[in-house]
Design an enzyme around this catalytic site. Structure first.
Site, mmCIF file in Angstrom:
data_model
loop_
_atom_site.group_PDB
_atom_site.id
_atom_site.type_symbol
_atom_site.label_atom_id
_atom_site.label_comp_id
_atom_site.label_asym_id
_atom_site.label_seq_id
_atom_site.Cartn_x
_atom_site.Cartn_y
_atom_site.Cartn_z
ATOM 1 N N GLY A 212 57.434 32.811 21.608
ATOM 2 C CA GLY A 212 56.242 33.005 22.437
ATOM 3 C C GLY A 212 55.180 33.604 22.078
ATOM 4 N N LEU A 288 60.509 41.476 47.616
ATOM 5 C CA LEU A 288 61.168 42.660 47.639
ATOM 6 C C LEU A 288 62.108 42.639 48.609
ATOM 7 C CD1 LEU A 288 61.094 45.501 47.096
ATOM 8 C CD2 LEU A 288 59.395 46.166 48.928
ATOM 9 N N ASN A 290 64.320 40.387 49.410
ATOM 10 C CA ASN A 290 65.235 39.715 48.652
ATOM 11 C C ASN A 290 65.803 40.221 47.385
ATOM 12 O OD1 ASN A 290 65.105 37.692 50.997
ATOM 13 N ND2 ASN A 290 63.642 36.564 49.826
ATOM 14 N N TYR A 344 57.970 43.420 38.372
ATOM 15 C CA TYR A 344 56.999 42.931 37.219
ATOM 16 C C TYR A 344 55.562 43.679 37.308
ATOM 17 C CZ TYR A 344 54.975 40.008 33.839
ATOM 18 O OH TYR A 344 54.252 39.606 32.628
HETATM 19 P P1 NAD Z 1 59.068 35.170 26.228
HETATM 20 O O1 NAD Z 1 59.923 35.081 27.529
HETATM 21 O O2 NAD Z 1 58.552 33.570 25.701
HETATM 22 O O3 NAD Z 1 59.231 36.146 25.208
HETATM 23 C C1 NAD Z 1 59.716 37.462 25.356
HETATM 24 C C2 NAD Z 1 60.486 37.878 24.115
HETATM 25 O O4 NAD Z 1 60.932 39.112 24.626
HETATM 26 C C3 NAD Z 1 61.784 36.890 24.246
HETATM 27 O O5 NAD Z 1 62.014 36.407 22.786
HETATM 28 C C4 NAD Z 1 62.738 37.861 24.668
HETATM 29 O O6 NAD Z 1 64.004 37.581 23.927
HETATM 30 C C5 NAD Z 1 62.391 39.271 24.125
HETATM 31 N N1 NAD Z 1 63.130 40.590 24.960
HETATM 32 C C6 NAD Z 1 63.345 40.223 26.269
HETATM 33 N N2 NAD Z 1 63.940 41.450 26.303
HETATM 34 C C7 NAD Z 1 63.957 42.119 25.280
HETATM 35 C C8 NAD Z 1 64.857 43.409 25.087
HETATM 36 N N3 NAD Z 1 65.277 44.108 25.897
HETATM 37 N N4 NAD Z 1 64.721 43.744 23.637
HETATM 38 C C9 NAD Z 1 64.100 43.169 22.707
HETATM 39 N N5 NAD Z 1 63.527 41.936 23.031
HETATM 40 C C10 NAD Z 1 63.397 41.062 24.348
HETATM 41 O O7 NAD Z 1 57.506 35.652 27.015
HETATM 42 P P2 NAD Z 1 55.972 35.553 26.674
HETATM 43 O O8 NAD Z 1 55.598 34.656 27.481
HETATM 44 O O9 NAD Z 1 55.855 35.174 25.261
HETATM 45 O O10 NAD Z 1 55.435 37.081 27.015
HETATM 46 C C11 NAD Z 1 55.424 38.072 26.002
HETATM 47 C C12 NAD Z 1 54.732 39.070 26.691
HETATM 48 O O11 NAD Z 1 53.517 38.945 27.518
HETATM 49 C C13 NAD Z 1 55.654 39.994 27.973
HETATM 50 O O12 NAD Z 1 55.550 41.250 28.002
HETATM 51 C C14 NAD Z 1 55.224 39.222 29.173
HETATM 52 O O13 NAD Z 1 55.207 39.906 30.399
HETATM 53 C C15 NAD Z 1 53.717 39.276 28.660
HETATM 54 N N6 NAD Z 1 52.919 38.381 29.513
HETATM 55 C C16 NAD Z 1 52.979 37.036 29.415
HETATM 56 C C17 NAD Z 1 52.165 36.120 30.302
HETATM 57 C C18 NAD Z 1 52.348 34.623 29.854
HETATM 58 O O14 NAD Z 1 51.332 33.921 30.717
HETATM 59 N N7 NAD Z 1 53.220 33.900 29.206
HETATM 60 C C19 NAD Z 1 51.354 36.432 31.102
HETATM 61 C C20 NAD Z 1 51.013 37.959 31.288
HETATM 62 C C21 NAD Z 1 51.960 39.040 30.334
#
Ligand code: NAD
Length: 439
Positions: A212, A288, A290, A344
């Protein structure tokens, strides 16, 4: 998940049909490539009010692209120096400068209005400079053709601190950012030996880097010359190892919530870290009423508490080197709120609080900047899992009528991470195509 609608509107028939039906007309965005790293045209320099574009600013702009010699062409960027606007009446100068030329901006073009921080002591100056924010946010919504508009506030006399930011905003790297207000400090930028590899010699650690957005951040930091350590949970080790190998990076399988996470990170970076990117994040959605306590707690723990804990420990231990950069990941959910995401959104709003509060202290005590990206709808596995109707709405409900790509968040992170970005501190920059949600 491919955006079929964007594909459809890229064809002549699709564009004709969707226009007749009054549907959104997303423009395919041009992003950075090695072959085509800059905007495709000249930059039009304008001023509003008394001041003329300062020599320092002009010198920076000259390094970024050729100046448009007349007002009859199609500039790729329009830079309006509005630092001299100090009264409500003076705002007429903004209209006078941009009204005649805004229509001629090339597709995918950039408008950057340069302002100055609103004064706490002069409410007329503050009103006029704050007015520019409403102006730019509205322009971003109406400009169309994949073009963007931003407000960059530079403190008086600090134009040299703006180079990395102007280079970013006036380039294809900022394609999915619009309607943002960025306020610089007057910190002196650290020197850059090579703008093509601004992170060379720097060591970066990216959490959640197996896939990601995190994998893309790791890739862009490596592209810009950094030595990268990719961290992700041990359960994702196979994917993590593959990603790291592809980038010539090191893999660190580690749960960021582990009590000894900071020590393990320090051990993996014996020379210290120059760039620390807190990207790991999870969602556990429920309304919230649930939501069991465990779902609440796990999101706060991964997205916020572990970021606070590891940041504190790594700064205290001196693992983040002087001149270091910390980049955290918020979300537009943390700004606008979202149905089913109280946990979140709380965690992501918490990130914003952390960044704003820590940034001045980290700069003063450690010479480190702290900023956050706030992504909107980004095309990843996380958003591919969203039900079709909500996914389509998320994609289209922004000024650019499309979702962003992980690389858009990565480019923003890489700009924060640059040595020359010392003056970018305490900023929350939304990478959301100017989502209709939130401020
Ligand atoms: P994703 O789920 O594809 O990737 C997240 C990664 O974080 C995964 O590889 C997962 O294994 C890792 N991870 C989770 N918990 C962990 C832990 N305890 N220790 C180490 N690694 C851990 O998500 P993404 O879409 O690539 O999102 C990345 C960031 O961007 C996140 O913080 C997410 O909240 C934020 N975000 C994403 C979006 C979106 O539209 N995709 C929008 C806003 C914010």
């Amino acid at each position: 998940m491919a955006d079929h609608y964007l594909h459809l509107t890229s064809t002549a028939t699709g564009r004709f049909l969707t226009r007749r039906l009054g549907l959104p007309q997303p423009q395919r965005l041009r992003r950075w490539t090695l072959e085509s790293p800059t905007l495709d045209g000249p930059l039009l320099h304008l001023t509003a009010g008394e001041s003329a574009i300062s020599d320092k600013l002009r010198a920076i702009l000259a390094k970024i692209g050729p100046e448009a010699t007349d007002r009859t062409g199609h500039p790729a960027g329009i830079i309006l120096d509005a630092t001299g606007i100090t009264t409500a009446a003076g705002l007429g100068q903004v209209h006078a400068a941009l009204h005649p030329v805004v229509r001629s901006l090339a597709a995918g073009g950039r408008v950057v209005v340069i302002g100055t921080p609103p004064s706490p002591d002069d409410h007329h100056q503050a009103a006029a400079q704050q007015a520019l924010e409403g102006f730019v946010r509205s322009l971003g919504k109406e400009i169309g053709k994949g073009a963007t508009a931003q407000l960059l506030r530079i403190p008086p006399g600090a134009a040299t601190s703006a180079e990395s930011t102007l280079r970013f905003l006036l380039s294809p790297r900022s394609a999915y950012i619009s309607g943002q207000v960025i306020e610089l400090t007057d910190a002196t930028p650290d020197p850059v030996a090579d703008w093509a590899a601004p992170l060379s010699g720097r060591t970066a650690l990216v959490t959640g880097a197996a896939r990601g957005i995190g994998a893309s951040v790791a890739s862009v930091l490596a592209r810009d010359g950094a030595t990268v350590i990719c961290l992700d949970i041990p359960q994702a080790e196979e994917e993590l190892t593959r990603t790291a190998a592809r980038l010539g990076a090191t893999a660190l399988p580690l749960d960021i919530t582990a009590p000894d996470a900071a020590d393990r990170i320090a051990a993996a970076a014996p020379e210290g870290l120059d760039i620390l990117v807190h990207n790991a994040g999870i969602t556990r959605d429920r309304r919230l009423a649930n939501m069991p306590a465990e779902r609440w707690a796990s999101v706060i723990e991964v997205n916020l508490d572990s970021v606070l804990r590891t940041t504190d420990a790594l700064l205290k231990a001196g693992v983040v080197n002087r001149g270091g950069r910390i980049v955290a990941t918020a979300s537009i959910a943390g700004i606008a709120g979202n149905n089913g995401q109280t946990n979140y959104a709380a965690s992501k709003a918490g990130i914003i609080g952390l960044v704003r509060s820590l940034a001045p202290h980290a700069a003063a005590d450690h010479g480190v900047t702290v900023n956050a990206v706030a992504p909107g709808f980004i095309e990843t596995k996380m958003t591919a899992a969203v039900p079709l109707f909500i996914r389509e709405a998320g994609r289209r409900m922004n000024s650019l009528s499309q979702g962003g790509l992980p690389v858009d968040v990565a480019e923003t992170t890489a700009w924060f991470a640059q040595p020359a970005s010392s003056a970018v501190n305490g900023q929350i920059v939304r990478v959301c195509g100017q989502s209709l949600l939130g401020a």
